[in-house]
Design an enzyme around this catalytic site. Structure first.
Site, PDB file in Angstrom:
ATOM      1  N   GLY A   9       0.809  -1.214   0.000  1.00 18.95           N
ATOM      2  CA  GLY A   9       0.000   0.000   0.000  1.00 18.95           C
ATOM      3  C   GLY A   9       0.839   1.259   0.000  1.00 18.95           C
ATOM      4  O   GLY A   9       0.480   2.262  -0.624  1.00 18.95           O
ATOM      5  N   ASN A  10       2.005   1.188   0.664  1.00 16.61           N
ATOM      6  CA  ASN A  10       2.866   2.375   0.753  1.00 16.61           C
ATOM      7  C   ASN A  10       3.401   2.778  -0.613  1.00 16.61           C
ATOM      8  O   ASN A  10       3.744   3.929  -0.838  1.00 16.61           O
ATOM      9  CB  ASN A  10       4.029   2.106   1.711  1.00 16.61           C
ATOM     10  CG  ASN A  10       4.888   0.952   1.221  1.00 16.61           C
ATOM     11  OD1 ASN A  10       4.454  -0.194   1.260  1.00 16.61           O
ATOM     12  ND2 ASN A  10       6.061   1.238   0.748  1.00 16.61           N
ATOM     13  N   LYS A 127     -10.757  -9.426   9.119  1.00 22.17           N
ATOM     14  CA  LYS A 127      -9.971  -8.386   8.454  1.00 22.17           C
ATOM     15  C   LYS A 127     -10.676  -7.032   8.571  1.00 22.17           C
ATOM     16  O   LYS A 127     -11.774  -6.836   8.019  1.00 22.17           O
ATOM     17  CB  LYS A 127      -9.803  -8.780   6.980  1.00 22.17           C
ATOM     18  CG  LYS A 127      -9.226  -7.710   6.091  1.00 22.17           C
ATOM     19  CD  LYS A 127      -7.742  -7.529   6.303  1.00 22.17           C
ATOM     20  CE  LYS A 127      -7.192  -6.439   5.386  1.00 22.17           C
ATOM     21  NZ  LYS A 127      -5.793  -6.131   5.693  1.00 22.17           N
ATOM     22  N   LYS A 211      -3.151  -9.564  -0.072  1.00 25.06           N
ATOM     23  CA  LYS A 211      -2.396  -9.260  -1.302  1.00 25.06           C
ATOM     24  C   LYS A 211      -1.131 -10.102  -1.417  1.00 25.06           C
ATOM     25  O   LYS A 211      -0.755 -10.534  -2.517  1.00 25.06           O
ATOM     26  CB  LYS A 211      -2.082  -7.762  -1.291  1.00 25.06           C
ATOM     27  CG  LYS A 211      -1.129  -7.256  -2.316  1.00 25.06           C
ATOM     28  CD  LYS A 211       0.292  -7.104  -1.804  1.00 25.06           C
ATOM     29  CE  LYS A 211       0.424  -6.101  -0.684  1.00 25.06           C
ATOM     30  NZ  LYS A 211       1.795  -6.108  -0.102  1.00 25.06           N
ATOM     31  N   LYS A 273       3.674 -11.563   4.470  1.00 30.32           N
ATOM     32  CA  LYS A 273       4.763 -11.479   3.488  1.00 30.32           C
ATOM     33  C   LYS A 273       5.710 -12.671   3.654  1.00 30.32           C
ATOM     34  O   LYS A 273       6.141 -13.285   2.676  1.00 30.32           O
ATOM     35  CB  LYS A 273       5.549 -10.171   3.665  1.00 30.32           C
ATOM     36  CG  LYS A 273       4.690  -8.941   3.420  1.00 30.32           C
ATOM     37  CD  LYS A 273       5.477  -7.657   3.596  1.00 30.32           C
ATOM     38  CE  LYS A 273       4.537  -6.498   3.819  1.00 30.32           C
ATOM     39  NZ  LYS A 273       3.434  -6.399   2.887  1.00 30.32           N
TER      40      LYS A 273
HETATM   41  P1  ADP Z   1       2.510  -3.198   2.824  1.00 33.36           P
HETATM   42  O1  ADP Z   1       1.602  -2.040   2.665  1.00 33.36           O
HETATM   43  O2  ADP Z   1       3.744  -3.106   2.007  1.00 33.36           O
HETATM   44  O3  ADP Z   1       1.798  -4.520   2.696  1.00 33.36           O
HETATM   45  P2  ADP Z   1       2.570  -3.526   5.727  1.00 33.36           P
HETATM   46  O4  ADP Z   1       2.400  -2.289   6.536  1.00 33.36           O
HETATM   47  O5  ADP Z   1       1.441  -4.468   5.618  1.00 33.36           O
HETATM   48  O6  ADP Z   1       3.098  -3.063   4.290  1.00 33.36           O
HETATM   49  O7  ADP Z   1       3.853  -4.350   6.262  1.00 33.36           O
HETATM   50  C1  ADP Z   1       5.111  -3.726   6.404  1.00 33.36           C
HETATM   51  C2  ADP Z   1       5.293  -3.302   7.856  1.00 33.36           C
HETATM   52  O8  ADP Z   1       5.434  -4.459   8.683  1.00 33.36           O
HETATM   53  C3  ADP Z   1       6.537  -2.519   8.168  1.00 33.36           C
HETATM   54  O9  ADP Z   1       6.354  -1.142   7.893  1.00 33.36           O
HETATM   55  C4  ADP Z   1       6.740  -2.786   9.664  1.00 33.36           C
HETATM   56  O10 ADP Z   1       6.226  -1.713  10.419  1.00 33.36           O
HETATM   57  C5  ADP Z   1       5.884  -4.009   9.952  1.00 33.36           C
HETATM   58  N1  ADP Z   1       6.545  -5.125  10.626  1.00 33.36           N
HETATM   59  C6  ADP Z   1       5.937  -5.901  11.552  1.00 33.36           C
HETATM   60  N2  ADP Z   1       6.753  -6.861  11.980  1.00 33.36           N
HETATM   61  C7  ADP Z   1       7.919  -6.702  11.320  1.00 33.36           C
HETATM   62  C8  ADP Z   1       9.172  -7.410  11.328  1.00 33.36           C
HETATM   63  N3  ADP Z   1       9.356  -8.454  12.113  1.00 33.36           N
HETATM   64  N4  ADP Z   1      10.142  -6.972  10.513  1.00 33.36           N
HETATM   65  C9  ADP Z   1       9.960  -5.903   9.696  1.00 33.36           C
HETATM   66  N5  ADP Z   1       8.801  -5.194   9.632  1.00 33.36           N
HETATM   67  C10 ADP Z   1       7.790  -5.592  10.443  1.00 33.36           C
HETATM   68 MG    MG Z   2       0.082  -5.089   4.104  1.00 29.32          MG
END
Ligand code: ADP
Ligand code: MG
Length: 311
Positions: A9-10, A127, A211, A273
């Site tokens: 999303g970012n 969700k 996603k 992820k």
């Molecule tokens: P996207 O929009 O890319 O799907 P998310 O916000 O869902 O991003 O996931 C990325 C975020 O996950 C990072 O910004 C971080 O704050 C968080 N995060 C949670 N646990 C971890 C971890 N163990 N290592 C790295 N990031 C983490």
């Molecule tokens: Mg996400």
């Protein structure tokens, strides 16, 4: 080499999370410059993307306009955001490729993904989506069959099923296009969730597919060699947010599964992820990488980010 790139999303909104059209166009420009870097090398690229903020905005429009125009279901919101984001990404990529003199065409596939009508998510939705509302406003929507949860001081929030993606209906179209040399954008928002009737017909359901899990399934479906999950952090981190924090570099899928089982990755963000990366490699993928846009080109060669490899 064929790369499946999943954009978070970012990568589709302003750094502060705003999703005005100009924010989305600028974010797409930055992301597609990174994709153009990849295309300087001899690779096929399939892009998928999140759509959380965009669907959230459509839901607000639905609510505010309900007395005037009929609200559309969540699967329609998914279809609409796939098309709009596909358009924005194609425009950005075409412009970047034109600037660099790279002769590649782009195409977006509106993509349906089959889920199980009996997925446990439908009985127990988890969700959260859309904006917070007051208890009174939420009560009205509960009367219309939606599930809303009391989230304390912030108010009430709608929760929906996040079922497992089983099969990407339109993956063969994406594959044919990438085989023909197109840069393909597909399965946005994890895919439009559909269930199959006994007679084989499909219909959309009120749910959202993760996603990243959708990306892992798409990667296998289009014979990708590498899955790259592009997000806003350069690595998955052990002991995240603590003084013992440590970046994960190259790991085997067994090691990564063990870290996940130890609870290192938050369930609503990094967790899916890591799960997606593990699934892709377990199903025969050569490498899955989790990193940020700045490291994308290096990620494809395995030179940076968190790299999950076969055992
Ligand atoms: P996207 O929009 O890319 O799907 P998310 O916000 O869902 O991003 O996931 C990325 C975020 O996950 C990072 O910004 C971080 O704050 C968080 N995060 C949670 N646990 C971890 C971890 N163990 N290592 C790295 N990031 C983490
Ligand atoms: Mg996400």
């Amino acid at each position: 080499m064929r790369v499946l790139l999943a954009l978070g999303g970012n990568a589709m909104t302003n750094a502060d999370g705003r999703a005005r059209p100009e924010d989305q166009i600028e974010a797409a420009r930055v992301a597609m410059a990174a994709v153009a870097d990849l295309l300087q090398h001899d690779v096929d690229v399939v892009v998928t993307h999140g759509n959380g903020p965009q669907v959230g905005n459509l839901l607000v429009k639905n609510e505010l306009a309900a007395a005037v125009v009929p609200p559309v279901p969540l699967d329609w919101c998914g279809a609409q955001t796939q098309a709009t984001l596909g358009f924005v990404l194609m425009d950005a990529l075409d412009a970047e490729l034109g600037r660099r003199g790279i002769d590649r065409r782009t195409a977006t596939v509106v993509t349906r993904t089959v889920v199980d009508a009996d997925d446990p998510g439908f009985a127990r939705p988890t969700k959260p989506i859309g904006r917070f509302l007051s208890a009174e406003e939420a009560a009205l929507l509960v009367e219309h069959g939606e599930t809303w949860e009391d989230r304390g001081a912030k108010g009430w929030r709608r929760v929906v099923a996040s079922p497992e993606p089983l099969r990407i209906v339109d993956a063969p179209a994406a594959q044919a296009l990438v085989d023909a040399g197109f840069v393909v954008i597909a399965n946005g928002g994890g895919g439009i969730p559909v269930v199959a009737e006994p007679d084989g017909s499909l219909h959309g359901v009120e749910a959202v597919i993760d996603k990243d899990l959708g990306a892992a399934l798409l990667a296998g479906s289009v014979d990708a060699d590498v899955l790259v999950i592009g997000t806003d952090v350069p690595h998955a981190v052990l002991h995240y947010g603590t003084p013992e924090a440590r970046d994960v570099g190259v790991v085997t899928v067994a090691e990564m599964r063990a870290y996940a089982a130890d609870g290192h990755f938050a369930s609503g963000s990094m967790g899916p992820k890591v799960e997606a990366a593990c699934r892709f490699v377990e199903q025969g993928g050569a490498r899955a990488v989790i990193t940020d846009l700045a490291h994308l080109a290096d990620a494809v060669t395995g030179a940076s980010g968190t790299v999950v490899v076969p055992n």
